[in-house]
Design an enzyme around this catalytic site. Structure first.
Site: not given
Ligand code: SAH
Length: 220
Positions: A66
């Protein structure tokens, strides 16, 4: 053994703090937590020069880390005081998780991709963050075994607010979740559960996140 690659300097971190203050982040505790987490540890090697650029960056599994301002903003909106139990959906690199770990009692974090969870856990070890529990799983189901949670933060955009998450939110709790289609307008929602269980919601701002994908955890 080679040491860690050259990472970020003091000036970079100082500039980042200034930027966050200028953008309106006021909580000293949140600013301090961000100062304690070296973002470069979470950014892919070939993108290191963009570590503090204020945009999401691509990571493994087609996901993103993010935008730094969004991490700060969402963290501030969670109003953490050190005693709360937090659920994070969307571990990704673990950057947001690590920031939360400095402000919460315990952080539970889920991602669909085992690869991302394993890499994030290695970073938590390097940073000696011992109050994080990470697991691959489908965040749309929450984490029933550990519920209720004082705070829930979702870092991927959902079509609708999953019922499991409002159910697993403690009374007096706060849920932050981006809601909206993958292409089109997404809005960051803040949902609060009053003592007694009544839910109230407000829209904080337009946002752009990768989609929350329901279903079983991917095998990767
Ligand atoms: N907070 C993270 C950014 C995450 S991007 C950071 O600081 O790096 C969003 C993430 O949500 C991705 O890694 C994706 O794999 C995850 N995601 C998407 N759908 C999901 C679900 N149903 N359950 C768990 N994770 C999920």
């Amino acid at each position: 053994m080679p040491g860690p690659a050259p990472r970020e300097g003091i000036e970079q971190r100082a500039e980042f703090q200034l930027f966050l203050r200028q953008r309106g982040i006021r909580s000293n505790a949140v600013l301090k937590a961000l100062e304690l987490v070296p973002r470069s540890l979470f950014v892919p090697e070939h993108l290191l020069e963009h570590t503090y650029a204020d945009r999401p960056l691509p990571i493994a599994c087609g996901q993103t880390i993010s935008q730094p301002y969004m991490v700060a903003y969402m963290t501030e909106q969670l109003q953490l005081e050190g005693s709360q139990k937090v659920l994070e959906i969307g571990t990704g690199t673990g950057y947001q998780t690590a920031v939360l770990a400095h402000l919460a009692r315990r952080v539970y974090t889920l991602d669909r991709y085992r690869t991302l969870v394993t890499a994030a856990e290695a970073r938590f070890q390097v940073l000696r963050l011992a109050n994080i529990t990470a697991m691959p799983g489908d965040g749309t189901q929450g984490w029933a075994a550990q519920a209720p949670f004082d705070r829930i933060i979702v870092t991927a955009a959902a079509d609708d607010v999953p019922r499991a998450l409002t159910d697993q939110l403690a009374e007096g709790g706060i849920l932050l979740i981006p809601v909206g289609p993958q292409i089109g307008e997404q809005r960051l929602m803040k949902i609060e559960k009053a003592p007694g269980g009544a839910l109230s919601e407000k829209v904080l701002m337009p946002v752009r996140f990768v989609p929350l994908v329901a279903g079983r955890a991917a095998s990767l």
